[in-house]
Design a protein around this motif. Structure first.
Motif, PDB file in Angstrom:
ATOM      1  N   THR A  42      14.490  31.009  31.840  1.00 42.14           N
ATOM      2  CA  THR A  42      13.329  30.558  32.604  1.00 42.14           C
ATOM      3  C   THR A  42      13.157  29.051  32.448  1.00 42.14           C
ATOM      4  N   LEU A  43      12.974  28.388  33.557  1.00 43.49           N
ATOM      5  CA  LEU A  43      12.811  26.930  33.574  1.00 43.49           C
ATOM      6  C   LEU A  43      11.343  26.589  33.382  1.00 43.49           C
ATOM      7  N   SER A  44      11.062  25.797  32.348  1.00 39.79           N
ATOM      8  CA  SER A  44       9.688  25.373  32.086  1.00 39.79           C
ATOM      9  C   SER A  44       9.560  23.884  32.408  1.00 39.79           C
ATOM     10  N   GLU A  45       8.502  23.251  31.904  1.00 38.30           N
ATOM     11  CA  GLU A  45       8.274  21.839  32.222  1.00 38.30           C
ATOM     12  C   GLU A  45       9.283  20.928  31.554  1.00 38.30           C
ATOM     13  N   SER A  46       9.894  21.360  30.483  1.00 37.77           N
ATOM     14  CA  SER A  46      10.843  20.519  29.757  1.00 37.77           C
ATOM     15  C   SER A  46      11.986  21.376  29.227  1.00 37.77           C
ATOM     16  N   LEU A  47      13.188  20.842  29.318  1.00 36.13           N
ATOM     17  CA  LEU A  47      14.373  21.560  28.865  1.00 36.13           C
ATOM     18  C   LEU A  47      15.331  20.562  28.224  1.00 36.13           C
ATOM     19  N   THR A  48      15.783  20.866  27.006  1.00 37.23           N
ATOM     20  CA  THR A  48      16.817  20.063  26.364  1.00 37.23           C
ATOM     21  C   THR A  48      18.139  20.795  26.527  1.00 37.23           C
ATOM     22  N   LEU A  49      19.095  20.142  27.174  1.00 40.73           N
ATOM     23  CA  LEU A  49      20.380  20.755  27.468  1.00 40.73           C
ATOM     24  C   LEU A  49      21.291  20.714  26.245  1.00 40.73           C
ATOM     25  N   ALA A  50      22.358  21.485  26.281  1.00 38.99           N
ATOM     26  CA  ALA A  50      23.318  21.507  25.181  1.00 38.99           C
ATOM     27  C   ALA A  50      23.899  20.118  24.928  1.00 38.99           C
ATOM     28  N   SER A  51      23.978  19.283  25.966  1.00 40.60           N
ATOM     29  CA  SER A  51      24.498  17.918  25.841  1.00 40.60           C
ATOM     30  C   SER A  51      23.517  16.978  25.157  1.00 40.60           C
ATOM     31  N   GLY A  52      22.269  17.417  24.979  1.00 44.57           N
ATOM     32  CA  GLY A  52      21.239  16.557  24.421  1.00 44.57           C
ATOM     33  C   GLY A  52      20.381  15.886  25.472  1.00 44.57           C
ATOM     34  N   ALA A  53      20.771  15.983  26.736  1.00 41.64           N
ATOM     35  CA  ALA A  53      19.971  15.407  27.813  1.00 41.64           C
ATOM     36  C   ALA A  53      18.659  16.165  27.936  1.00 41.64           C
ATOM     37  N   ARG A  54      17.624  15.445  28.363  1.00 38.87           N
ATOM     38  CA  ARG A  54      16.306  16.059  28.538  1.00 38.87           C
ATOM     39  C   ARG A  54      16.011  16.162  30.022  1.00 38.87           C
ATOM     40  N   LEU A  55      15.620  17.341  30.448  1.00 40.29           N
ATOM     41  CA  LEU A  55      15.282  17.580  31.843  1.00 40.29           C
ATOM     42  C   LEU A  55      13.818  17.973  31.923  1.00 40.29           C
ATOM     43  N   THR A  56      13.073  17.306  32.802  1.00 45.59           N
ATOM     44  CA  THR A  56      11.671  17.647  33.014  1.00 45.59           C
ATOM     45  C   THR A  56      11.472  18.029  34.474  1.00 45.59           C
ATOM     46  N   THR A  57      10.504  18.892  34.714  1.00 40.23           N
ATOM     47  CA  THR A  57      10.248  19.386  36.064  1.00 40.23           C
ATOM     48  C   THR A  57       8.842  19.009  36.510  1.00 40.23           C
ATOM     49  N   PHE A  58       8.648  18.999  37.812  1.00 39.88           N
ATOM     50  CA  PHE A  58       7.329  18.755  38.388  1.00 39.88           C
ATOM     51  C   PHE A  58       7.269  19.465  39.729  1.00 39.88           C
ATOM     52  N   GLU A  59       6.061  19.863  40.109  1.00 45.00           N
ATOM     53  CA  GLU A  59       5.893  20.659  41.321  1.00 45.00           C
ATOM     54  C   GLU A  59       6.054  19.813  42.583  1.00 45.00           C
ATOM     55  N   LEU A  60       6.636  20.435  43.612  1.00 48.29           N
ATOM     56  CA  LEU A  60       6.778  19.828  44.930  1.00 48.29           C
ATOM     57  C   LEU A  60       6.017  20.666  45.950  1.00 48.29           C
ATOM     58  N   ASP A  61       5.892  20.128  47.138  1.00 45.54           N
ATOM     59  CA  ASP A  61       5.120  20.777  48.201  1.00 45.54           C
ATOM     60  C   ASP A  61       6.077  21.295  49.275  1.00 45.54           C
ATOM     61  N   HIS A  62       6.474  22.554  49.125  1.00 52.81           N
ATOM     62  CA  HIS A  62       7.452  23.157  50.031  1.00 52.81           C
ATOM     63  C   HIS A  62       7.104  24.630  50.203  1.00 52.81           C
ATOM     64  N   PRO A  63       7.220  25.182  51.419  1.00 49.31           N
ATOM     65  CA  PRO A  63       6.925  26.609  51.611  1.00 49.31           C
ATOM     66  C   PRO A  63       7.735  27.483  50.652  1.00 49.31           C
ATOM     67  N   GLY A  64       7.050  28.343  49.910  1.00 46.12           N
ATOM     68  CA  GLY A  64       7.728  29.178  48.929  1.00 46.12           C
ATOM     69  C   GLY A  64       7.836  28.548  47.562  1.00 46.12           C
ATOM     70  N   GLY A  65       7.517  27.240  47.468  1.00 48.37           N
ATOM     71  CA  GLY A  65       7.563  26.551  46.184  1.00 48.37           C
ATOM     72  C   GLY A  65       8.895  25.880  45.921  1.00 48.37           C
ATOM     73  N   SER A  66       8.860  24.804  45.160  1.00 52.36           N
ATOM     74  CA  SER A  66      10.052  24.065  44.770  1.00 52.36           C
ATOM     75  C   SER A  66       9.670  23.150  43.617  1.00 52.36           C
ATOM     76  N   VAL A  67      10.638  22.753  42.806  1.00 52.89           N
ATOM     77  CA  VAL A  67      10.361  21.808  41.725  1.00 52.89           C
ATOM     78  C   VAL A  67      11.292  20.604  41.849  1.00 52.89           C
ATOM     79  N   GLY A  68      10.764  19.443  41.467  1.00 55.00           N
ATOM     80  CA  GLY A  68      11.573  18.250  41.334  1.00 55.00           C
ATOM     81  C   GLY A  68      12.046  18.115  39.898  1.00 55.00           C
TER      82      GLY A  68
END
Length: 262
Positions: free
Chosen positions: A125-151
């Motif tokens: 499950t993708l949450s607001e923050s994810l640390t990948l196996a490589s050590g990179a940090r990924l953050t998400t934010f909501e977008l405005d699209h029919p059905g939902g989407s995240v940036g």
């Protein structure tokens, strides 16, 4: 005199395996972005078939696939990952998405009647923050699209990338989330003459993408998810509109490789 060693530099490649929207064309498959040093894929559109050709560029036998939403042009490529190998070793495929998107993938796209052998090793499950196996940090934010989407924003060793696709023009919170990125990949489905259709379908014009890049202080703007039914003249017009706002804006196409270093 002994020469001083050059300081270590962080180098990140961003490869557009699919840069279009809706359906593939001779020039563009649908959205799939590959960051080989991070073992990361952003969306799994039809361009994902190229991952079999690029698997040797991975630094490990794991591939993290992050889905922005569950629309078919962004997920159908998961079915192409069956038997993905790096050399003689199978690649572990870990799919990250919201609960709604994961349910759509598992219950519909990969339903036994449609695709009986799953190419996905496991789901997370993708949450607001994810640390990948490589050590990179990924953050998400909501977008405005029919059905939902995240940036998405990816940060690794001082290098930053924003990925914004399938959305109406974004608001202040999302702009802050991509503040100062080295590279912004942003959807630009229409030109300004189709602004009303863009809004109704939950998409952006090229000029809107450029305004977002300026507002966020992005260093580079590469637009993607372009309308596959548009003509070359339509694309040229949309690009010109974007460059009135962000002079170095460009449209990406399949096979484009961007290198970011610090």
């Amino acid at each position: 005199m002994t020469a001083l060693a050059a300081p270590n530099r962080s180098v990140l490649r961003v490869e557009l395996l699919g840069s279009g929207g809706y359906h593939p064309t001779e020039r563009r498959h649908t959205a799939c972005v590959f960051l080989p040093e991070l073992g990361l894929v952003l969306d799994a559109g039809t361009g994902a078939f190229r991952l079999h050709q690029r698997a040797e560029a991975l630094t490990s036998n794991r591939l993290d696939v992050v889905l922005t939403h569950g629309h078919i042009d962004h997920i159908v490529g998961l079915t192409y990952l069956f038997w993905l190998h790096r050399g003689s070793e199978p690649v572990e495929t870990v799919v990250h998405a919201t609960p709604e998107t994961l349910a759509a993938v598992r219950e519909h796209l990969l339903a036994p009647a449609l695709f009986p052998i799953s190419p996905v090793t496991r789901y997370e499950t993708l949450s607001e923050s994810l640390t990948l196996a490589s050590g990179a940090r990924l953050t998400t934010f909501e977008l405005d699209h029919p059905g939902g989407s995240v940036g998405l924003r990816i940060d690794h060793d001082g290098v930053s990338i924003g990925y914004v696709t399938d959305t109406r023009p974004i608001g202040e919170a999302a702009i802050e989330a991509i503040r100062g990125v080295d590279l912004l990949l942003h959807e630009a489905y229409f030109d300004a003459s189709q602004a009303e259709l863009a809004h109704d379908s939950g998409h952006c014009t090229a000029a809107a993408a450029a305004r977002t890049a300026v507002a966020a202080g992005a260093k580079r703007l590469v637009m993607m998810h372009f309308n596959p039914r548009a003509s070359e003249a339509d694309e040229a017009r949309a690009l010109a509109e974007a460059r009135e706002v962000f002079p170095t804006a460009e449209y990406g196409c399949d096979g484009m490789v961007m290198t970011i270093s610090r």
